[in-house]
Design an enzyme around this catalytic site. Sequence first.
Site, short mmCIF file in Angstrom:
data_model
loop_
_atom_site.label_atom_id
_atom_site.label_comp_id
_atom_site.label_asym_id
_atom_site.label_seq_id
_atom_site.Cartn_x
_atom_site.Cartn_y
_atom_site.Cartn_z
N ARG A 73 49.00 31.73 34.04
CA ARG A 73 48.98 32.87 34.97
C ARG A 73 47.87 32.71 36.00
NH1 ARG A 73 49.27 38.62 32.21
NH2 ARG A 73 49.21 39.05 34.43
N ASP A 94 35.37 38.97 34.97
CA ASP A 94 36.27 37.82 34.82
C ASP A 94 35.53 36.52 34.49
OD1 ASP A 94 38.39 39.48 35.29
OD2 ASP A 94 38.71 38.84 37.36
N CYS A 114 46.80 47.03 28.20
CA CYS A 114 46.92 45.59 28.02
C CYS A 114 45.82 45.12 27.09
CB CYS A 114 46.87 44.86 29.36
SG CYS A 114 45.23 44.69 30.02
N ARG A 155 43.28 50.44 30.90
CA ARG A 155 43.59 50.19 32.31
C ARG A 155 44.51 51.26 32.92
NH1 ARG A 155 44.20 43.83 33.23
NH2 ARG A 155 43.42 44.38 35.26
N LYS A 196 43.72 33.74 42.93
CA LYS A 196 44.83 34.52 42.37
C LYS A 196 44.71 36.00 42.76
CE LYS A 196 44.54 35.96 37.94
NZ LYS A 196 44.73 37.40 37.61
N ASN A 197 43.54 36.58 42.51
CA ASN A 197 43.43 38.03 42.69
C ASN A 197 43.40 38.44 44.17
OD1 ASN A 197 43.61 38.35 40.00
ND2 ASN A 197 41.43 38.73 39.64
N1 EPU Z 1 40.17 52.22 36.19
C1 EPU Z 1 40.45 53.54 35.95
N2 EPU Z 1 41.46 54.14 36.66
C2 EPU Z 1 42.18 53.45 37.60
C3 EPU Z 1 41.87 52.09 37.85
C4 EPU Z 1 40.85 51.50 37.13
O1 EPU Z 1 39.82 54.17 35.11
O2 EPU Z 1 43.06 54.05 38.22
C5 EPU Z 1 39.09 51.55 35.41
C6 EPU Z 1 39.64 50.39 34.57
O3 EPU Z 1 40.19 50.83 33.35
C7 EPU Z 1 38.41 49.54 34.40
C8 EPU Z 1 37.68 49.73 35.74
O4 EPU Z 1 38.21 50.92 36.32
O5 EPU Z 1 37.61 50.04 33.35
C9 EPU Z 1 37.84 48.61 36.73
O6 EPU Z 1 39.19 48.24 36.85
P1 EPU Z 1 39.81 47.71 38.23
O7 EPU Z 1 40.78 48.72 38.74
O8 EPU Z 1 38.70 47.29 39.13
O9 EPU Z 1 40.62 46.43 37.76
P2 EPU Z 1 42.02 45.92 38.30
O10 EPU Z 1 42.14 46.15 39.75
O11 EPU Z 1 43.10 46.39 37.41
C10 EPU Z 1 41.17 43.54 38.99
C11 EPU Z 1 41.49 42.12 38.64
C12 EPU Z 1 41.02 41.82 37.22
C13 EPU Z 1 39.52 42.08 37.15
C14 EPU Z 1 39.20 43.51 37.61
C15 EPU Z 1 37.72 43.81 37.68
C16 EPU Z 1 43.48 41.69 39.94
C17 EPU Z 1 44.93 41.42 39.98
N3 EPU Z 1 42.93 41.91 38.75
O12 EPU Z 1 41.87 44.35 38.05
O13 EPU Z 1 41.28 40.43 36.99
O14 EPU Z 1 39.05 41.89 35.83
O15 EPU Z 1 39.76 43.75 38.91
O16 EPU Z 1 37.07 42.95 38.54
O17 EPU Z 1 42.82 41.69 40.98
C18 EPU Z 1 41.75 38.51 35.72
O18 EPU Z 1 41.90 37.89 36.79
O19 EPU Z 1 41.68 37.92 34.60
C19 EPU Z 1 41.64 39.97 35.74
C20 EPU Z 1 41.82 40.72 34.67
#
Ligand code: EPU
Length: 421
Positions: free
Chosen positions: A400, A308, A118, A123, A22-23
Site C-alpha cells: 500500500r 508515521d 482501523c 479514526r 503516497k499521502n
Molecule cells: N481525528 C478526529 N476526527 C476527525 C479526523 C481525525 O478525531 O474527523 C483524529 C484522529 O482519530 C487522530 C488525529 O485526529 O487521532 C489525527 O488524524 P488525521 O485526521 O490527521 O489523520 P488522517 O488524515 O486520517 C493522515 C495520513 C496518515 C497519518 C495521519 C497523521 C493520509 C492518507 N493518511 O491520516 O498516514 O498517520 O494523517 O499524520 O494522508 C500512513 O501513511 O501510514 C498513515 C496512516
Amino acid sequence: MDSILVKGNGALNGVIPIAGAKNACLTLMPATLLSDEPLTLTNAPRLSDIRTMTQLLGSLGAEVASLQDGQVLAMSSHAITNHTADYDIVRKMRASILVLGPMLARAGEATVSMPGGCAIGNRPIDLHLKALEAFGAKIELAAGYVKAVQPDGGMPGGDFDFPVVSVGATENALMAAVLANGTSRLFNAAREPEIVDLCNMLVAMGAEIEGIGTSSLIIHGVKRLHGATYRVMPDRIEAGSYACAAAITGGEVRLEGARADEMMATIHALQAIGCDVSWDAKSVTVGASGPLKATNLTTAPYPGLATDMQAQLMALLCKAEGASVLKETIFENRFMHVPELTRMGADITTEGRTAVVKGVSRLTGAEVMATDLRASMSLVIAGLAAEGETTVRRLYHLDRGYERLEEKLQLVGADIERVDD
Ligand code: EPU
C-alpha cells in the site's frame, strides 16, 4: 499470499531513489473532481493505494489513465456521473473519504460510505463533517453512509476552528472551500508538507488561498478551477524509513529526491540516535558509523515528529545503547508492532501510549506479521539487522505504501526477496 524474506546481510550502502509521496498523491488525485479540465500528476508513486483511488475516482465518472509505468496519472472529470463512494471501495482505504469535499463542491452533493475504525485507532470523521457544515453544507448520516448537500444557491463558505489537528479533515475542508461562493477560514489547520502540496496545486488550478504553510488558511472561493500539470512531492516517510534501515545496519545511504526541510523532525531524531545526516537540495544522506544511542521521542502534528515514523524509529532504537521512551500522541493504538518486535528479541514494554525500548545487542529473525503499513516496515528494518531469517507476512500492507520495497533495498545490498508461500 506473498511474504517478504529478509536476512541480516551487513551494512546497507548506496543510493535509494525516493518516490512521490503516497499521502500527497492520495489527496491530489481527488482534486480532479473540482474541475472539468484535465489534471495531470507526475512523480506518482506505484502503490496499491493509488490504484484503489484510481478505481474510486473511476466509479464516480472520472477518467484516470496511468502512464509511464504508473508515474504519470492523467485525469479528467468532464462530469461526475455518480455521487456515491461505495462501501466496497471505502472499506479498503480510509483515504477514500477525501472525495467528499471536492465532490460536494463541484456536484452539489456527495455520499460516501463511513470508513469505520482501523488497526491504529478509531479514526472518526467528525471533523471532516463539522468543517463542511461550517461552510453551509447539510449533512445526513444513514445506513453507514454520510450524505453532504449544498444549500440552495450554493455553498456560502464559513469559518472552522479545528479542536484537534487533522490532516484529512483539513484537506477535505480545503477542497470544499475553493469553489464556495464566499471566503472560508480554517484555524488550527494541519500544516503537513502534504497539505502545502495540495494548496500549491489548487493555486496552480486557479484557487485563491492565503496562509499556505501556516495553521490559519483563508480560502476565497472562485467560480471554477482549470486544469494543471503538477509534480507530487517526495515521500518524506519513505525516505525516513530507508534512513532507519541504513542506520540499523551501520551503513550509509543517499536518499535521492528527499527534501531535508520537509523531514527535519525525523532528521533531528536520527541525529539524537547518533546518526550522521547531511543534505543538499536534491538528496538527504544518512549513515551510522558509531554506536546508536537511546533517546526520547514524542510524535506530534507537523512540524513535530510524524506518527508515521514512530514504528520505524522504534525498530532502530531496539539496537541502541540504553533505554528510550517513545510517546505516541496522534493515534491511540499504534504500538501493534511491539509484540512482533519482541518476538525478534527486542525488549519493549508499553503502558498506554508510551513505550520503553531497552536496546539489545542482538535481534533474531522470526516469522512476523503486522496489522498496518508502518508497523510492517518496522519489522523489515529489524529483520535487516537480525541474525537469521525474518519472514514478514501480510505483504499487502507494505504494497500500500512502499513502492518496489525489495528492489530498492536490494540496490543498497540487502538480502531481501518476495516469496509466494
Ligand atoms: N481525528 C478526529 N476526527 C476527525 C479526523 C481525525 O478525531 O474527523 C483524529 C484522529 O482519530 C487522530 C488525529 O485526529 O487521532 C489525527 O488524524 P488525521 O485526521 O490527521 O489523520 P488522517 O488524515 O486520517 C493522515 C495520513 C496518515 C497519518 C495521519 C497523521 C493520509 C492518507 N493518511 O491520516 O498516514 O498517520 O494523517 O499524520 O494522508 C500512513 O501513511 O501510514 C498513515 C496512516
